[in-house]
Design an enzyme around this catalytic site. Sequence first.
Site, mmCIF file in Angstrom:
data_model
loop_
_atom_site.group_PDB
_atom_site.id
_atom_site.type_symbol
_atom_site.label_atom_id
_atom_site.label_comp_id
_atom_site.label_asym_id
_atom_site.label_seq_id
_atom_site.Cartn_x
_atom_site.Cartn_y
_atom_site.Cartn_z
ATOM 1 N N ARG A 40 11.730 21.457 19.614
ATOM 2 C CA ARG A 40 10.467 21.103 20.269
ATOM 3 C C ARG A 40 10.017 22.082 21.345
ATOM 4 O O ARG A 40 8.928 22.616 21.294
ATOM 5 C CB ARG A 40 10.590 19.708 20.905
ATOM 6 C CG ARG A 40 10.600 18.579 19.918
ATOM 7 C CD ARG A 40 9.988 17.345 20.553
ATOM 8 N NE ARG A 40 10.209 16.155 19.763
ATOM 9 C CZ ARG A 40 9.744 14.961 20.098
ATOM 10 N NH1 ARG A 40 9.068 14.807 21.209
ATOM 11 N NH2 ARG A 40 9.945 13.907 19.328
ATOM 12 N N HIS A 86 5.430 17.543 10.637
ATOM 13 C CA HIS A 86 5.702 17.217 12.048
ATOM 14 C C HIS A 86 5.552 15.714 12.284
ATOM 15 O O HIS A 86 4.488 15.237 12.697
ATOM 16 C CB HIS A 86 4.728 17.991 12.943
ATOM 17 C CG HIS A 86 5.176 18.113 14.362
ATOM 18 N ND1 HIS A 86 6.210 18.941 14.759
ATOM 19 C CD2 HIS A 86 4.731 17.526 15.499
ATOM 20 C CE1 HIS A 86 6.375 18.859 16.068
ATOM 21 N NE2 HIS A 86 5.490 18.001 16.543
ATOM 22 N N TYR A 130 -14.325 15.205 16.616
ATOM 23 C CA TYR A 130 -15.551 15.943 16.929
ATOM 24 C C TYR A 130 -15.383 17.458 16.799
ATOM 25 O O TYR A 130 -16.361 18.171 16.606
ATOM 26 C CB TYR A 130 -16.016 15.635 18.359
ATOM 27 C CG TYR A 130 -16.320 14.180 18.596
ATOM 28 C CD1 TYR A 130 -17.325 13.529 17.877
ATOM 29 C CD2 TYR A 130 -15.615 13.446 19.545
ATOM 30 C CE1 TYR A 130 -17.611 12.185 18.093
ATOM 31 C CE2 TYR A 130 -15.885 12.106 19.769
ATOM 32 C CZ TYR A 130 -16.884 11.480 19.044
ATOM 33 O OH TYR A 130 -17.159 10.156 19.252
#
Length: 666
Positions: A40, A86, A130
């Site tokens: 990570r 993931h 968006y």
Amino acid sequence: MNEEKTTALENRDGKITPVDIGQEMQKSFLEYAMSVIVARALPDVRDGLKPVHRRILYTMYENNLTPDRPYHKCADTVGSVLGRYHPHGDASVYDALVRLAQNFSLRYVLVDGQGNFGSVDGDPPAAYRYTEARMSKIALEMLTDIQKETVPFVPNYDERLKEPAVLPSRYPNLLVNGSTGIAVGMATNIPPHNLGEVIDAVKMVAHHPDVTPLELMNTCLYGPDFPTGGIILGKGGIRKAYETGQGSITIRSKTEIIERENGKKRIIVTEIPYQVNKANMIEAIAKLAREKTVEGITDLRDESNKDGIRVVIDLRKDAIPEVILNQLYKMTQLQISFGIIMLVLDHGQPKVLPITEVLKLYLEHQVEVVERRTRFLLKKALARDHILEGLLKAQDNIDEVVAIIRSSKTTDIAKASLMERFEFTEIQAKEILDMRLAKLTGLEKEKIEDEIARLHVLIDQYNTLLSSRDNIVEQVLKELDEIKEKYGDARRTELSNDLSNIDDEDLIPQEEIIVTLTKNGYVKRLPTDTFKAQNRGGRGIKGMTTNENDVVDILVHTKTHTDVLFFTNVGKVYRIRGYQIPEFSRTSKGLPIVNLLNLDKEEKVMSILSMDEYLDGHYLLFITKEGIVKRTDVKEFESIRQNGKISISLREGDELFAVKHTDGNC
């Protein structure tokens, strides 16, 4: 004795097994810690990416979101990353994608975003439903030739798919874009650098493996290059970070002081330190002005736009802008310290590495990438050549080949007969059986012969490349030069040797300088070549700009590595090096000396002396206003530490008037 604490765990078979709580907690925490460290938080030294960034770029590559394709909704990209590679929260993936698109976070953005991806003021990005994104052009270089077995692939989390363990990364992304991350018990903070400089550093390491970090700094890799620009004060922190993997540098905003028509001064900030929130910085300046902690600020405006940062600080007419600016540097994020920790994963192990080791490991990665690609291409060329040789042989015996095929009841019988008669391999025999009749023409035979000739040239090139590691290294460097030519740009962050922020004199060029001090207390240094020799009758050049009623009072010729002693009227002696006096342009007034030496309110500099050496038999002659004269051995002044001061005894009410350097024969 304390009894061991145990608990019971029930397995799938219903059996109960006693487990030591301490050991179980230790084992579980270590597994969690290693998962965070390896999977990570830390970047790989080879491609400079964390797993989430690597998976984002590879997913966009799989989805054909290349720079020549239309933008695509980020929501779909995030969903693809989660579903394929993931299995974590969507917020973590989208946050990582957003950072890859921010030109104030990455020196060279890897994602080309359309929509609101946040701002340097700390504004959050729009929701992923968006925004739209695709890969940037330079991001494609991270995945070049990935389909040619250049990197190993590993199973994804549910073993349905394969994902790359590392990207080919055809440029040194770790140093170029930097990285930041917090793992368990460790953290990394690698600053971004200029692409061209890093590539030049890789080339130097390739040709001179024993090169030192200091040599790199003096020739090609001068220091970090932040996307937001700014000024790095001193090179000592850079040198320490490059040599040990850890260090700290000071980053200062780029400012300009201008004088308006009404005589008032204005400070304009055009660049700010890396990762500084501009809105918070402006609010901090406004608070200092409101509370009168910093006096003299009359107005503060943010005039930044899409073309760049512009923060305007208007001052009172009687305010000294240099003083206010120094106060803001100390009290706000106009100036910050940036801690460098070059902690990376090297074959899955976290290591803090010096800059030379990082460059060598990247070079080794590229050697492996080019070697694997060449072996893949060689294997493919040999396979094609093998098929073409079979087709050519079949054309030379076409009548017999056709007869064998026509007389065979099945394809398998025909294949076996061809292999037995002409010693074809199974692959060649299958290709002959699949051959179209058009291949029998003379023109097609010429095409096959031409293709075989071209393949033989390529095979020779591949074999030559693989015959020597030096050949592979030169190919790597050639391709890096192409990347530099394509994407290289000018440095944005300035490196400064300003004031007392220097830790290593080795990094300061030795040159002759002129130090000037005006009656009103403005000091500066200039290179001696600023003043050109004038021909007879020449008009001369302007030496500096001064305020009304101000003139140059003291002018001293010295060197950057020479001690400069400042003697004040109250009997104090300040010692600094020549390079620590700020350099200004020929027409600039300079810096108020009160800021350079921290003089008291009524303290004034009366004399400036340049001291190359503190020799036996040499003295300083002191004269006071009341006519008192004394001589002191120069050796007594050698003990003043750098940027330090001592006091000379004077009679009460008397002041120092002049100082002269002399020897015992004078």
